[in-house]
Design a protein around this motif. Structure first.
Motif, PDB file in Angstrom:
ATOM      1  N   SER A  49       0.833  -1.204   0.000  1.00  0.00           N
ATOM      2  CA  SER A  49       0.000   0.000   0.000  1.00  0.00           C
ATOM      3  C   SER A  49       0.867   1.253   0.000  1.00  0.00           C
ATOM      4  N   HIS A  50       0.308   2.337  -0.555  1.00  0.00           N
ATOM      5  CA  HIS A  50       0.950   3.643  -0.512  1.00  0.00           C
ATOM      6  C   HIS A  50       0.228   4.486   0.529  1.00  0.00           C
ATOM      7  N   CYS A  51       0.981   5.018   1.483  1.00  0.00           N
ATOM      8  CA  CYS A  51       0.379   5.714   2.613  1.00  0.00           C
ATOM      9  C   CYS A  51       0.955   7.118   2.757  1.00  0.00           C
ATOM     10  N   SER A  52       0.147   7.998   3.357  1.00  0.00           N
ATOM     11  CA  SER A  52       0.600   9.356   3.622  1.00  0.00           C
ATOM     12  C   SER A  52       0.070   9.816   4.962  1.00  0.00           C
ATOM     13  N   LEU A  53       0.768  10.816   5.557  1.00  0.00           N
ATOM     14  CA  LEU A  53       0.384  11.398   6.835  1.00  0.00           C
ATOM     15  C   LEU A  53       0.104  12.882   6.656  1.00  0.00           C
ATOM     16  N   THR A  54      -0.928  13.391   7.332  1.00  0.00           N
ATOM     17  CA  THR A  54      -1.210  14.817   7.352  1.00  0.00           C
ATOM     18  C   THR A  54      -1.377  15.258   8.803  1.00  0.00           C
ATOM     19  N   ALA A  55      -0.588  16.259   9.215  1.00  0.00           N
ATOM     20  CA  ALA A  55      -0.690  16.768  10.585  1.00  0.00           C
ATOM     21  C   ALA A  55      -2.007  17.509  10.760  1.00  0.00           C
ATOM     22  N   THR A  56      -2.687  17.256  11.901  1.00  0.00           N
ATOM     23  CA  THR A  56      -3.991  17.893  12.136  1.00  0.00           C
ATOM     24  C   THR A  56      -4.044  18.669  13.453  1.00  0.00           C
TER      25      THR A  56
END
Length: 550
Positions: free
Chosen positions: A503-510
């Motif tokens: 899988s290709h994953c990403s993170l976004t700071a919230t």
């Protein structure tokens, strides 16, 4: 002179019938006026018969007809208490005063085919709080029997008092699927004769009975009971899982208008191994559980799930319980619910279509398939807890269709429709979603199709609780989402169902601390259904996580 109201039907019949006697007509004709008429040809006015309660009066009126050798229509024109369960033989009908108010202090079992019940919207108040059923349609007979050739001998459990010629006996075969035979004769409450020898047993076996008009013999074959305009209320003090109406091991029951109100800890309508019924104008108001389609509950072995039933116009409203449901289809197939309205239900999982384990056969799973839901209006449901879902398709359920109308969330539900990873050919079409964080979710491995949908408002990967994830289709790519809340440890592993090592994953700071430490935060491992995120050892940082299916 006290004048009692007669229903319009009886009133129309009076003049034409007054001069047509039956064998009991000479006993009572007219004493003081129309309100005092007790017997007409084929008609009995139950409230003119003796009895300590309305139910006993009805049964005495029925007995009078049987003694006269005729089939009757019974009329009840008063109000009162029903403590004795009425019992109508095949061919009889009963009619209630529309203005009547009746307190039901018994469980009313409807045992016989060829009967019609005209409740006419009269008020029935269910006054028992024992976790039982107010109105029950079916044979409700579970016995231990010995079967030798065509002769059935009772050995224990329920007697054969409510069995009719043409009913079916289901005998435990010891493996999945019962032995089935037709009843040719009821010799006594402990003895039956069958039409074939195929149910022969070597030992005493469990058995139960099925109302199957399609293969029935004797008088009034081919027609299951018909209910008209039944309105039943539960007292607000009820604490148990009382049931307003249950229909079990029957074929072809018809219900024309049914309403159940305030079964706040109970269930509105249950179908238990009931097939090919037709239900018009169903209202479940304020029940913990609305509509349930399930397998049989009586007997010690599986006989049937609830299949090929047709519902036209169903309102499932105002369930007060987060643990309840608007409807469940458990292992049922080929059911149609057309004109479905669900509103104001507090359930976390508002509706579910799922498999069951066959009673008595722990290794046998029965899937729910081929059900069709035609939505009229679905709105304002859910408990406002993350993961709350309006309609969940679970297990290996297949070929279920959801279409039409519109779905609206005001924050109670986060997901409109979800399909688990092993579901097959779920079809979602011709509808709209407003206010959802995810309109629909197909987990990794689920198959199906989506067409002609409109989604208004937010329809992106939502902020979700740790471990609470589902697939969202972006264009043609399936994406899974989750929320990471960091711990004091330098890494956290979170579950995201559907993720695989490729899988290709990403993170976004919230939040602010996550944004300040984004440069030192990264996905350090991907495995099946989970990822590990390495980060600065600061608790409370929040990140949205998106992963593709591959």
């Amino acid at each position: 002179m006290k004048v009692f109201l007669l229903s319009s039907v009886l009133g129309a019949l009076l003049f034409s019938m007054l001069l047509v006697p039956d064998s009991a007509q000479s006993q009572t004709s007219r004493e003081a006026g129309i309100g005092e008429i007790k017997r007409l040809a084929g008609v009995r006015q139950a409230d003119r018969f003796p009895g300590s309660d309305v139910g006993e009066q009805i049964n005495n009126a029925v007995a009078d007809c049987i003694n006269s050798g005729i089939v009757c229509s019974i009329y009840e024109n008063d109000s009162g208490t029903i403590s004795t369960a009425p019992d109508l033989p095949p061919g009889f009908s009963i009619h209630f005063n529309p203005a009547g108010i009746f307190t039901l202090k018994t469980h009313w079992n409807i045992y016989h085919r060829g009967t019609q019940y005209f409740f006419n919207g009269a008020e029935f108040d269910y006054a028992i709080d024992d976790g039982g059923v107010a109105f029950y349609i079916g044979k409700n007979t579970t016995s231990v029997v010995s079967v030798r050739s065509t002769r059935v001998t009772w050995k224990g459990g329920s007697s054969f008092a409510h069995i009719d010629v043409g009913d079916q006996i289901m005998v435990d075969s010891g493996s999945f699927g019962p032995k089935v035979c037709n009843v040719a004769a009821v010799n006594s409450p402990t003895s039956l004769t069958l039409t074939s020898t195929s149910c022969t047993t070597n030992t005493d076996e469990a058995a139960t009975f099925y109302m199957e008009p399609g293969s029935a013999l004797g008088s009034y074959p081919g027609k299951a009971p018909v209910l008209h305009d039944l309105n039943i209320n539960s007292f607000n003090s009820s604490k148990r899982n009382n049931v307003a109406l249950a229909i079990e091991l029957t074929s072809g029951v018809t219900v024309n208008s049914f309403a159940a109100n305030n079964f706040a800890t109970g269930t509105c309508l249950k179908l238990l191994g009931a097939i090919t019924g037709t239900y018009f104008d169903i209202h479940c108001n304020g029940a913990k559980n609305g509509l349930l389609l399930d397998q049989n509950s009586i007997g010690r072995f599986w006989i049937s799930t609830s299949n090929a039933n047709r519902f036209y116009g169903v309102d499932l409203d105002a369930s007060p319980s987060t643990a309840g449901y608007a409807f469940q289809i458990n292992g049922g197939s080929g059911n149609l619910i057309d004109g479905l309205h669900a509103e104001g239900n507090a359930a976390h999982k508002v509706a579910t279509i799922q498999q069951i384990t066959a009673m008595g056969y722990g290794s046998t799973k029965i899937q729910a398939g081929g059900n069709r839901l035609v939505i009229l209006d679905w709105e304002r449901n859910g408990d406002s807890v993350r993961g709350a879902t309006d309609i969940s398709i679970r297990d290996a359920s297949s070929s279920n269709i959801i279409e039409g109308g519109s779905f609206t969330s005001t924050g109670g539900t986060f997901i409109g429709v979800s399909a688990e990873s092993n579901t097959r050919n779920t079809i979602l079409r011709d509808t709209s979603f407003v206010g959802y964080q995810q309109s629909y979710c197909f987990a990794y491995g689920a198959t199906g199709s989506v067409s002609n949908l409109q989604s208004v408002g937010t329809n992106v990967a939502p902020s979700r609780s740790q471990g609470d994830s589902a697939g969202l289709i972006f264009g043609s790519k399936l994406v899974y989402s989750a929320l990471l809340v960091t711990s004091v440890k330098p890494s956290d592993t979170i579950e995201i169902l559907g993720v695989i090592p490729n899988s290709h994953c990403s993170l976004t700071a919230t939040n602010k601390s996550a944004a300040a430490n984004l440069a030192t935060t990264f996905i350090s491992q991907k495995a099946r259904n989970q990822i590990t995120v390495t980060h600065t050892a600061i608790p409370g940082m929040t990140f949205d996580v998106l992963c593709s299916a591959n």
